[in-house]
Design a protein around this motif. Structure first.
Motif, PDB file in Angstrom:
ATOM      1  N   GLY A 223       4.683   6.268   1.334  1.00 19.73           N
ATOM      2  CA  GLY A 223       3.352   6.105   1.886  1.00 19.73           C
ATOM      3  C   GLY A 223       3.082   4.856   2.682  1.00 19.73           C
ATOM      4  N   CYS A 224       4.073   3.984   2.869  1.00 15.37           N
ATOM      5  CA  CYS A 224       3.851   2.763   3.644  1.00 15.37           C
ATOM      6  C   CYS A 224       3.889   3.063   5.137  1.00 15.37           C
ATOM      7  CB  CYS A 224       4.923   1.722   3.321  1.00 15.37           C
ATOM      8  SG  CYS A 224       4.699   0.937   1.733  1.00 15.37           S
ATOM      9  N   ALA A 225       3.194   2.237   5.901  1.00 14.27           N
ATOM     10  CA  ALA A 225       3.244   2.371   7.352  1.00 14.27           C
ATOM     11  C   ALA A 225       4.642   2.052   7.868  1.00 14.27           C
ATOM     12  CB  ALA A 225       2.215   1.443   7.994  1.00 14.27           C
ATOM     13  N   ARG A 226       5.359   1.193   7.144  1.00  5.88           N
ATOM     14  CA  ARG A 226       6.735   0.839   7.500  1.00  5.88           C
ATOM     15  C   ARG A 226       7.682   1.511   6.512  1.00  5.88           C
ATOM     16  NH1 ARG A 226       7.314  -5.474   7.791  1.00  5.88           N
ATOM     17  NH2 ARG A 226       9.065  -4.912   9.114  1.00  5.88           N
TER      18      ARG A 226
ATOM     19  N   ASP B  89       0.863  -1.187   0.000  1.00 10.15           N
ATOM     20  CA  ASP B  89       0.000   0.000   0.000  1.00 10.15           C
ATOM     21  C   ASP B  89       0.889   1.223   0.000  1.00 10.15           C
ATOM     22  OD1 ASP B  89      -2.391  -1.318  -0.042  1.00 10.15           O
ATOM     23  OD2 ASP B  89      -2.582  -1.439   2.136  1.00 10.15           O
ATOM     24  N   PRO B  90       0.452   2.314  -0.634  1.00 10.33           N
ATOM     25  CA  PRO B  90      -0.823   2.522  -1.313  1.00 10.33           C
ATOM     26  C   PRO B  90      -0.733   2.360  -2.825  1.00 10.33           C
ATOM     27  CG  PRO B  90       0.213   4.629  -0.935  1.00 10.33           C
ATOM     28  CD  PRO B  90       1.199   3.589  -0.501  1.00 10.33           C
ATOM     29  N   GLY B  91       0.033   1.407  -3.305  1.00  9.34           N
ATOM     30  CA  GLY B  91       0.026   1.184  -4.751  1.00  9.34           C
ATOM     31  C   GLY B  91       1.383   1.003  -5.391  1.00  9.34           C
ATOM     32  N   THR B  92       2.299   0.319  -4.703  1.00 12.09           N
ATOM     33  CA  THR B  92       3.627   0.060  -5.266  1.00 12.09           C
ATOM     34  C   THR B  92       3.816  -1.436  -5.451  1.00 12.09           C
ATOM     35  OG1 THR B  92       4.580   2.018  -4.213  1.00 12.09           O
ATOM     36  CG2 THR B  92       6.112   0.323  -4.954  1.00 12.09           C
ATOM     37  N   LEU B  93       4.096  -1.836  -6.678  1.00 12.19           N
ATOM     38  CA  LEU B  93       4.372  -3.230  -7.012  1.00 12.19           C
ATOM     39  C   LEU B  93       5.877  -3.393  -7.191  1.00 12.19           C
ATOM     40  CD1 LEU B  93       2.956  -5.987  -8.004  1.00 12.19           C
ATOM     41  CD2 LEU B  93       3.520  -5.150 -10.293  1.00 12.19           C
ATOM     42  N   VAL B  94       6.428  -4.485  -6.667  1.00 11.00           N
ATOM     43  CA  VAL B  94       7.865  -4.747  -6.792  1.00 11.00           C
ATOM     44  C   VAL B  94       8.072  -6.118  -7.426  1.00 11.00           C
ATOM     45  CG1 VAL B  94      10.103  -4.863  -5.627  1.00 11.00           C
ATOM     46  CG2 VAL B  94       8.301  -3.376  -4.711  1.00 11.00           C
ATOM     47  N   VAL B  95       8.926  -6.154  -8.447  1.00  9.15           N
ATOM     48  CA  VAL B  95       9.409  -7.396  -9.040  1.00  9.15           C
ATOM     49  C   VAL B  95      10.938  -7.318  -9.070  1.00  9.15           C
ATOM     50  CG1 VAL B  95       7.340  -7.725 -10.447  1.00  9.15           C
ATOM     51  CG2 VAL B  95       9.305  -6.510 -11.405  1.00  9.15           C
ATOM     52  N   ALA B  96      11.571  -8.438  -9.336  1.00  7.76           N
ATOM     53  CA  ALA B  96      13.039  -8.454  -9.340  1.00  7.76           C
ATOM     54  C   ALA B  96      13.545  -9.358 -10.449  1.00  7.76           C
ATOM     55  CB  ALA B  96      13.580  -8.942  -7.991  1.00  7.76           C
TER      56      ALA B  96
END
Length: 232
Positions: free
Chosen positions: A121-124, A14-21
């Protein structure tokens, strides 16, 4: 457990980040084995499927975008453009983080190539890096690739995520499988920390495998490797 959304060789925050590697664009052309699907169609098709499902605003590639060393081939550059177009068509921005195979990436990318990327924007506090060397920045969670983890269960080798709580600088680590299906995965079943190439892996026994079940569209979480080995 980690508060993220898992997908096919990808993870979303959240709030809208996709991660690939580990896209390893260009690996198919350099490989001696026959690839049943064209590299470009396979990468863009599977990425588009994840984009359609999760609708992120940002897509971050955690290093080894390319599998090129001396120069960027025309075909690899076109594949990178196609991936960028797939993201733009889905309303997302593509962000590239450099890995150890990306020395010439800047020749094919006219935007910033990041050494690491902090997710907004992440809580962490989440820092995305490739994982081939120790990052300069601190974080609550490091998201990496590099080792191409898989796990072998009942004779079948499956790509897997590895999640370790408080295993690096008192922070968590999430290692992603290679998004490329051409890049060989390494089976982590019997691996110890010294067997991993990433210096962010300091306690392999504490790493918890997560396997994406494509048929059921859900993530299967297993006990940490130290205990899971006894069940295999």
């Amino acid at each position: 457990m980690l508060d993220v959304v898992f997908a096919d060789r990808a993870v979303a925050f959240d709030p809208g980040t996709l991660v690939v590697a580990d896209l390893h664009v260009g690996r198919a052309a350099a490989s001696d084995v026959e690839v049943p699907l064209g590299e470009r169609a396979d990468l863009t098709g599977r990425l588009s499927n994840v984009l359609d499902r999760l609708g992120p605003e940002t897509v971050v590639v955690a290093g080894d975008v390319l599998h090129e060393f001396g120069r960027v081939s025309h075909r690899a550059a076109e594949t990178l453009d196609a991936l960028d177009e797939a993201c733009r068509d889905a309303g997302a921005e593509l962000v590239l983080v450099a890995g150890n195979h990306d020395g010439v990436l800047a020749n094919a990318w006219d935007r910033t190539v990041h050494d690491a990327y902090r997710v907004d924007g992440c809580a962490r506090d989440v820092l995305v890096c490739h994982g081939h060397e120790e990052p300069e920045g601190s974080a609550d969670l490091y998201v990496v690739g590099h080792d191409h983890p898989t796990i072998t269960i009942e004779g079948q080798k499956r790509p897997c995520f590895l999640y370790g709580e408080k295993t690096y600088r008192a922070a968590d680590v999430l290692m992603l499988p290679a998004f490329s299906r051409v890049a060989a995965g390494v089976s982590v079943n019997g691996m110890r920390a010294r067997d991993f190439q990433s210096p962010l892996v300091t306690d392999a026994d504490s790493l918890r495998p997560v396997v994406w079940d494509q048929g059921r569209h859900e993530a299967l979480t297993f006990p940490p490797l130290g205990r899971f080995r006894e069940l295999l």
